[in-house]
Scaffold this motif. Sequence first.
Motif, PDB file in Angstrom:
ATOM      1  N   ASN A 145      17.686  22.289  31.922  1.00 18.02           N
ATOM      2  CA  ASN A 145      18.027  21.110  32.734  1.00 18.02           C
ATOM      3  C   ASN A 145      17.224  19.885  32.309  1.00 18.02           C
ATOM      4  OD1 ASN A 145      19.929  22.458  34.342  1.00 18.02           O
ATOM      5  ND2 ASN A 145      18.356  23.163  35.753  1.00 18.02           N
ATOM      6  N   GLY A 146      16.869  19.821  31.021  1.00 15.49           N
ATOM      7  CA  GLY A 146      16.065  18.725  30.509  1.00 15.49           C
ATOM      8  C   GLY A 146      16.826  17.873  29.522  1.00 15.49           C
ATOM      9  N   LEU A 147      16.122  16.903  28.960  1.00 17.11           N
ATOM     10  CA  LEU A 147      16.709  15.955  28.032  1.00 17.11           C
ATOM     11  C   LEU A 147      15.806  15.807  26.820  1.00 17.11           C
ATOM     12  CD1 LEU A 147      18.763  13.662  27.307  1.00 17.11           C
ATOM     13  CD2 LEU A 147      17.276  12.101  28.582  1.00 17.11           C
ATOM     14  N   ALA A 148      16.365  15.914  25.636  1.00 20.02           N
ATOM     15  CA  ALA A 148      15.636  15.715  24.386  1.00 20.02           C
ATOM     16  C   ALA A 148      16.338  14.633  23.585  1.00 20.02           C
ATOM     17  CB  ALA A 148      15.567  17.011  23.580  1.00 20.02           C
ATOM     18  N   VAL A 149      15.600  13.580  23.233  1.00 14.90           N
ATOM     19  CA  VAL A 149      16.155  12.442  22.504  1.00 14.90           C
ATOM     20  C   VAL A 149      15.375  12.269  21.211  1.00 14.90           C
ATOM     21  CG1 VAL A 149      16.685   9.980  22.587  1.00 14.90           C
ATOM     22  CG2 VAL A 149      16.766  11.343  24.690  1.00 14.90           C
ATOM     23  N   TYR A 177      19.949  15.809  18.264  1.00 18.42           N
ATOM     24  CA  TYR A 177      19.444  17.123  17.869  1.00 18.42           C
ATOM     25  C   TYR A 177      20.593  18.111  17.736  1.00 18.42           C
ATOM     26  CZ  TYR A 177      14.623  15.733  18.946  1.00 18.42           C
ATOM     27  OH  TYR A 177      13.400  15.116  18.959  1.00 18.42           O
ATOM     28  N   THR A 178      20.480  19.011  16.786  1.00 19.79           N
ATOM     29  CA  THR A 178      21.437  20.095  16.632  1.00 19.79           C
ATOM     30  C   THR A 178      20.679  21.383  16.365  1.00 19.79           C
ATOM     31  OG1 THR A 178      21.652  19.656  14.249  1.00 19.79           O
ATOM     32  CG2 THR A 178      23.247  18.589  15.719  1.00 19.79           C
TER      33      THR A 178
END
Length: 222
Positions: free
Chosen positions: A96-100, A88-89
């Motif tokens: 404090n999370g994660l996006a894939v 992602y851009t």
Amino acid sequence: TSGAGGGTSGASGALTLATGTTTSGNTGTLTLRTGANSGAGTFPGSLLFQTNGANTRMFIDHNGNVGIGASNPATAKLSVQGNVGIGYTSVSIPVNGLAVSGNVGIGTTTANSRLVVNGGATIGSGYNAVTAPTDGLLVQGNVGIGTTTTTAPLTVASQSMTSGYLVDINTLSANTLTTGTMLNIGSAATSLTGTAGTGSLLHLSWAPPSSTTATGDLFALS
């Protein structure tokens, strides 16, 4: 400093490190090396990357542990303080999370779905120390399928269904069912009291939102 073919250049306040053209061996390699893990400093033998003054953005300690967003990494090989976006851009990532954006594989390098887990899994803070069944799933809270409102351990709903099965319970083999049970409904209650739906072991109801005529079975065994 040593070596040939390198250089430092840039505008005021900027530094560019460049190596020569790689042809063979270690030619074209840039090495940053710290001293031995000794001395009276706070982080001896470590490598710090700072921007905008003395603000540490990345940290590599003498054990090779890397910290991003922190000036002192934990005991893990990689520690990130803040959010992370993969694929992602220019999007908002949870704090404090994660996006894939791609598929994720846990325990496997083959992930043909958004999430592939090779092994068992548990969901719920009360199951942190519980071992999941082999290739199974334990869920502490309610589960909703086709709905965002769950008032029972399992809620299955369909917004628009005109044919087929809402729930299909079937065996996939032609073997004779001798000791098993297709559907088991049981209760440890000492008594069942109340009107239909409030104290029943099994409750079936037909309550359309408006007057309607329909054909079919509310409950059928074949």
